[in-house]
Structure formats: structure tokens, C-alpha cells
Design an enzyme around this catalytic site. Structure first.
Site, PDB file in Angstrom:
ATOM      1  N   LYS A  25     -26.854  38.304   9.769  1.00  0.00           N
ATOM      2  CA  LYS A  25     -26.533  37.254   8.802  1.00  0.00           C
ATOM      3  C   LYS A  25     -25.513  36.347   9.478  1.00  0.00           C
ATOM      4  O   LYS A  25     -24.433  36.798   9.879  1.00  0.00           O
ATOM      5  CB  LYS A  25     -25.933  37.878   7.530  1.00  0.00           C
ATOM      6  CG  LYS A  25     -25.330  36.880   6.533  1.00  0.00           C
ATOM      7  CD  LYS A  25     -26.396  36.175   5.740  1.00  0.00           C
ATOM      8  CE  LYS A  25     -25.797  35.358   4.590  1.00  0.00           C
ATOM      9  NZ  LYS A  25     -25.309  36.194   3.489  1.00  0.00           N
ATOM     10  N   THR A  41     -20.549  27.381   8.070  1.00  0.00           N
ATOM     11  CA  THR A  41     -21.179  26.277   7.353  1.00  0.00           C
ATOM     12  C   THR A  41     -20.157  25.563   6.485  1.00  0.00           C
ATOM     13  O   THR A  41     -20.217  24.337   6.321  1.00  0.00           O
ATOM     14  CB  THR A  41     -22.338  26.792   6.491  1.00  0.00           C
ATOM     15  OG1 THR A  41     -23.186  27.608   7.293  1.00  0.00           O
ATOM     16  CG2 THR A  41     -23.143  25.641   5.911  1.00  0.00           C
ATOM     17  N   ALA A  42     -19.210  26.314   5.931  1.00  0.00           N
ATOM     18  CA  ALA A  42     -18.165  25.696   5.116  1.00  0.00           C
ATOM     19  C   ALA A  42     -17.403  24.653   5.927  1.00  0.00           C
ATOM     20  O   ALA A  42     -17.144  23.536   5.456  1.00  0.00           O
ATOM     21  CB  ALA A  42     -17.209  26.764   4.598  1.00  0.00           C
ATOM     22  N   HIS A  56     -17.040  31.768  -1.248  1.00  0.00           N
ATOM     23  CA  HIS A  56     -17.389  32.971  -2.006  1.00  0.00           C
ATOM     24  C   HIS A  56     -16.527  33.144  -3.256  1.00  0.00           C
ATOM     25  O   HIS A  56     -16.379  32.231  -4.053  1.00  0.00           O
ATOM     26  CB  HIS A  56     -17.344  34.205  -1.112  1.00  0.00           C
ATOM     27  CG  HIS A  56     -18.402  34.201  -0.043  1.00  0.00           C
ATOM     28  ND1 HIS A  56     -19.585  33.525  -0.163  1.00  0.00           N
ATOM     29  CD2 HIS A  56     -18.435  34.789   1.183  1.00  0.00           C
ATOM     30  CE1 HIS A  56     -20.315  33.708   0.927  1.00  0.00           C
ATOM     31  NE2 HIS A  56     -19.638  34.465   1.756  1.00  0.00           N
TER      32      HIS A  56
END
Length: 290
Positions: free
Chosen positions: A56, A115-116, A159
Site C-alpha cells: 500500500k 499524496t497529502a 486520516h
């Protein structure tokens, strides 16, 4: 199938919930797994070294590893209303909550290949005149305390921080996911599941089937994974765990589909156009096990 695959993913509730059935041998005929739980910055690094069969990773890391890894069409994290946030301390003054206040300021981020952070850079290029100042990489759990205590001016969080940042007395300067959705109309691509291309088409198809089956199993029998999820989410209240799973495990987790692939191409294309990521070759996102 007797083959055992190595798989590294995060200990976050969405991943432990999604892959519990597969990792615990509850899917007849699925390849056995040897699982390593690690934060996303670690798995991004593992992908660049190429030693793990399945990973992941951040979508922002994907262009760097597409020569060795193929994007699996399921199991990842995309969605709406689930993007990263930029947090600051509340301050007085007419410009207290304007994006321009980040000009020249120090911002803590959870990883420079996340990605953030990519979404933040795309947003800041337009919203912060002159650009931000120093960018500091901190472990995710340290970011909100660092902002609260004044050690950094702002923090980029992901998150469960969407649900917990008010406890730190922080202000949401911008929801980068909402900004992305308003600009593109697309879901936010956050985390991808990738598999080594040299596993071969048969094994890649088996991995795809197992990942999709694991998602469906988790939805049918959510109680089966509850203890496993809790064991790796010890700092989260039960209601936050439930919110986390509900937000990040969705239809795109079961299958990317045309909308999901479109969002991925949009993100990577925009990043390449800004010189933030290498361009993705035509067909590189296609699944070789199809």
C-alpha cells in the site's frame, strides 16, 4: 494456491479492516500472505527498493515505481469528503484564517512522498503568494501537538485527524480534499495497492481477486475483524475507528472503476504538468493481469 506473497500496508483501520480476511487465511484459494504493518512513508520506501510483492503506497509515489509495480484495481483508498487538512492555531485579526497567512511559514507534513503533500503543493502553488517557508517532515502523531505548541505554524494531517483535531484546539485552514473535488469534480486518490509486475499475470489476477474478495468479506462480516483492527488502532476511540473505516473503505476500495482511474490520471497529470512528479507513460496504469 500454495504461493505465499509478502504484503506491507499500514496499521490504519481501513487497511486492517480491508485485508483482515485475506491476511488471516479466510479466503479459500487465495494466495497466502506474509504481512508487515508499516506507516505509509515506510511502504513508499519499500516500493522504491522493490523487495515486497504487494504494497500500500501513496498515489504520489506511484509514478516512481511503475516500472516495477502494477496498480491493482482495488484495495486502495479513494473517496469523497476524506481529504487531508491544513491546520493552524486560532489567531486574532482579519487575515487569521486566510491561506495567504502561510506565506513564508513553517509547515509540518507526514511525508514528502505522500499524496497529502502532493495535494498541498498543488493547492499552495495557487493559494499562497510567494509560497510557504520551511517544510518539516514529522511522524503523523507529532504534527497536531507541534502545531498546538507553536513549534510549527501549520500542519498537514490525514486520516483520523479529520475527527480529532478540535481536541487540540486547532483551526482547519483548508480541506484539501474539498478543494480538489470543487476544482475537478473527482474523488481524491490517496493510497494505492501495487503488485510486482514480475509476479506474472496469473498471480496478479489471483491477488486482484483476493483483494476484492477481502473487501466484500469485511463488509459482510465486520465483527470478524474487530479485534484485529482495535489491536492496531489503540490510540483511537471506538467511534473514531468506525468513522475512519466508513470514510475510507468504500466502492472505490472494492473496484477503482472508470471514475477512480479518471481521478488517478487527473492527479498524476496535474502533478506532472507542474513538474512535481515524472509523467506517466500511456498504458502504465493498465492492470497487466486483466
Amino acid at each position: 494456491m500454495d504461493q505465499r506473497l509478502t504484503f506491507a500496508h499500514s496499521p490504519c483501520p481501513n487497511d486492517t479492516f480491508t485485508f483482515h480476511a485475506w491476511s488471516h487465511g479466510l479466503l479459500p484459494g487465495a494466495p497466502a500472505l506474509e504481512v508487515t504493518l508499516a506507516d505509509i512513508d515506510v511502504t513508499n520506501g519499500l516500493a522504491e527498493r522493490g523487495g515486497t510483492d504487494l504494497l500500500k503506497i501513496s498515489y504520489a509515489a506511484l509514478p516512481h515505481v511503475l516500472d516495477r509495480y502494477a496498480l491493482l484495481p482495488c484495495g486502495g483508498a479513494l473517496g469523497r469528503g476524506c481529504g487531508p487538512l491544513v491546520l493552524t492555531r486560532p489567531e486574532d485579526g482579519p487575515d487569521a484564517f486566510a491561506p495567504a497567512r502561510l506565506a513564508g511559514r513553517t509547515v509540518a507534513v507526514p511525508g514528502d512522498r505522500s499524496t497529502a503533500y502532493l495535494l498541498f503543493r498543488l493547492w499552495a502553488a495557487r493559494a499562497v503568494p510567494g509560497g510557504v517557508g520551511e517544510v518539516v517532515v514529522l511522524p503523523f502523531a507529532e504534527i497536531m501537538p507541534a502545531v498546538r505548541d507553536g513549534r510549527v505554524d501549520a500542519g498537514l494531517v490525514i486520516h483520523e485527524a479529520r475527527f480529532t483535531y478540535p481536541r487540540y484546539g486547532l483551526h482547519r485552514l483548508v480541506d484539501l480534499g474539498a478543494a480538489w473535488e470543487a476544482d475537478t469534480g473527482r474523488p481524491i486518490p490517496l493510497g494505492a495497492i501495487v503488485a510486482r509486475r514480475d509476479l506474472g499475470a496469473q498471480t496478479l489476477r489471483a491477488a486482484h481477486r483476493a483483494a476484492a474478495a477481502s473487501v466484500r468479506f469485511a463488509w459482510r462480516r465486520p465483527a470478524a475483524s474487530a479485534a484485529y483492527v482495535r489491536a492496531h488502532a489503540q490510540e483511537m476511540a471506538p467511534e473514531v475507528v468506525e468513522q475512519h473505516i466508513g470514510l475510507y473503505v468504500n466502492g472505490y476500495t472494492a473496484e477503482l472503476g472508470e471514475d477512480g482511474y479518471g481521478a488517478v490520471r487527473e492527479l498524476l497529470g496535474r502533478a506532472a504538468a507542474e513538474g512535481l512528479l515524472p509523467p506517466v507513460a500511456p498504458g502504465a496504469l493498465d492492470f497487466p493481469g486483466a
